[in-house]
Scaffold this active site. Structure first.
Site, PDB file in Angstrom:
ATOM      1  CE  LYS A 100      38.139  39.259  30.122  1.00 55.13           C
ATOM      2  NZ  LYS A 100      38.296  38.287  31.201  1.00 55.13           N
TER       3      LYS A 100
ATOM      4  CG  ASP B  35      41.460  36.619  32.460  1.00 56.71           C
ATOM      5  OD1 ASP B  35      41.601  37.539  33.280  1.00 56.71           O
ATOM      6  OD2 ASP B  35      40.672  36.667  31.492  1.00 56.71           O
TER       7      ASP B  35
ATOM      8  CE1 TYR C 197      34.680  40.822  41.457  1.00 50.66           C
ATOM      9  CE2 TYR C 197      35.937  39.276  40.130  1.00 50.66           C
ATOM     10  CZ  TYR C 197      35.290  40.492  40.274  1.00 50.66           C
ATOM     11  OH  TYR C 197      35.237  41.361  39.222  1.00 50.66           O
TER      12      TYR C 197
END
Ligand code: ATR
Length: 275
Positions: free
Chosen positions: A66, A102, A219
């Protein structure tokens, strides 16, 4: 011909993006497929140029690419990815253009839980790539972002950067209890609590209050120790899968112009997580 989408990263084999995007592609009856590609840090430039030459529809970038995309001279950055300093979505339709979805993913995850941020105090744990995206997005919709990071200098730099678009301040961990007392939302944007260190949390239940919304972007597991402690403390919880879904849905919209079915994407993610 089948259009190709994908995620570039290293490691990338555990990414849930293929399962999530392919579920959306099937539901929409599109002739396309989304693959995971292992691309190392040094290989990103070649991989992006190759993907464009081969007519890819678009790609997502994950660890460790990123920030790397940001440093490549030929990726045309939109204003948000430029201030964040990281790109998670690349579109090839008109050159090679970089975006960061994001923060919007995190915002939509909270909106989904009927949490509005304007005028609210948000304690944000972390100052890495994910935290930067969230801090800019939340500040730009009028939240007061209170950043707490292990490395104080990194937190202060983020607060200074975000102060150009909204209200942000950096604090040390020692201020946490006081900050949380007056806060509306707590966001964990660190990797603490993620598999395999599932018994870790930076904030414990005794520091939380029932009016607080506690959002963990981790998550895996879906119910992190922080989320379990928040539930026990009577706080409202928002688990991390919807940020994943909404950042992916926004990338999909950028590539195709079509808003994909988020319920289908969520179900695919939960199935893959065995929930
Ligand atoms: P990402 O791009 O996924 O956000 P990152 O840039 O490596 O990843 O950032 C990880 C974040 O988690 C950072 O805020 C990091 O704190 P530092 O800036 O001090 O490194 C935070 N983090 C990771 N492990 C941590 C731990 N054990 N305790 C506190 N913070 C931690």
């Amino acid at each position: 011909m089948e259009e190709v989408f994908g995620v570039f990263g290293d490691p990338v084999e555990h990414s849930l993006s293929p399962v999530m995007h392919n579920a959306a592609i099937s539901a929409l009856g599109m002739k396309a497929h989304y693959h995971a590609f292992r691309v190392c840090y040094e290989g990103l430039g070649d991989a992006l140029l190759g993907a464009r030459a081969m007519g890819f529809g678009g790609v997502n970038l994950t660890i460790p690419l990123k920030e790397r995309a940001f440093t490549l001279g030929f990726v045309e950055l939109d204003s948000l990815s430029r201030v964040i300093g990281a790109v998670n979505t690349v579109d090839f339709r008109d050159g090679i253009r970089g975006f960061n979805t994001d923060g919007l993913g995190a915002l939509r995850a909270l909106e989904d839980a009927s949490v509005s941020l304007r005028g609210k105090s948000v304690v944000l744990l972390g100052a890495g790539g994910a935290a930067r995206a969230i801090a800019f997005q939340f500040a730009s919709v009028g939240a007061r972002v209170l950043i707490v990071n292990r490395t104080g200098e990194r937190g202060r730099r983020l607060a200074e950067d975000v102060a150009t678009v909204g209200v942000a301040e950096a604090f040390s961990f020692s201020s946490m209890e006081e900050l949380l007392d007056g806060a509306h939302v707590l966001v964990n944007a660190t990797s603490v609590g993620m598999h395999p260190l599932v018994d870790r949390t930076l904030v414990t239940g005794d520091m939380l209050h029932p009016g607080l919304v506690v959002f963990d972007i981790v998550y895996n597991p879906l119910k992190t120790r922080l989320i379990l402690e928040a539930e026990a403390a009577g706080a409202r919880i928002v688990t991390g899968e919807m940020m994943l879904v909404y950042q992916g849905a926004e990338a999909f919209r950028i590539w195709t112009g079509v808003l994909p079915p988020v319920d289908v994407m969520k179900r695919a993610v939960l199935d893959a997580l065995g929930v």
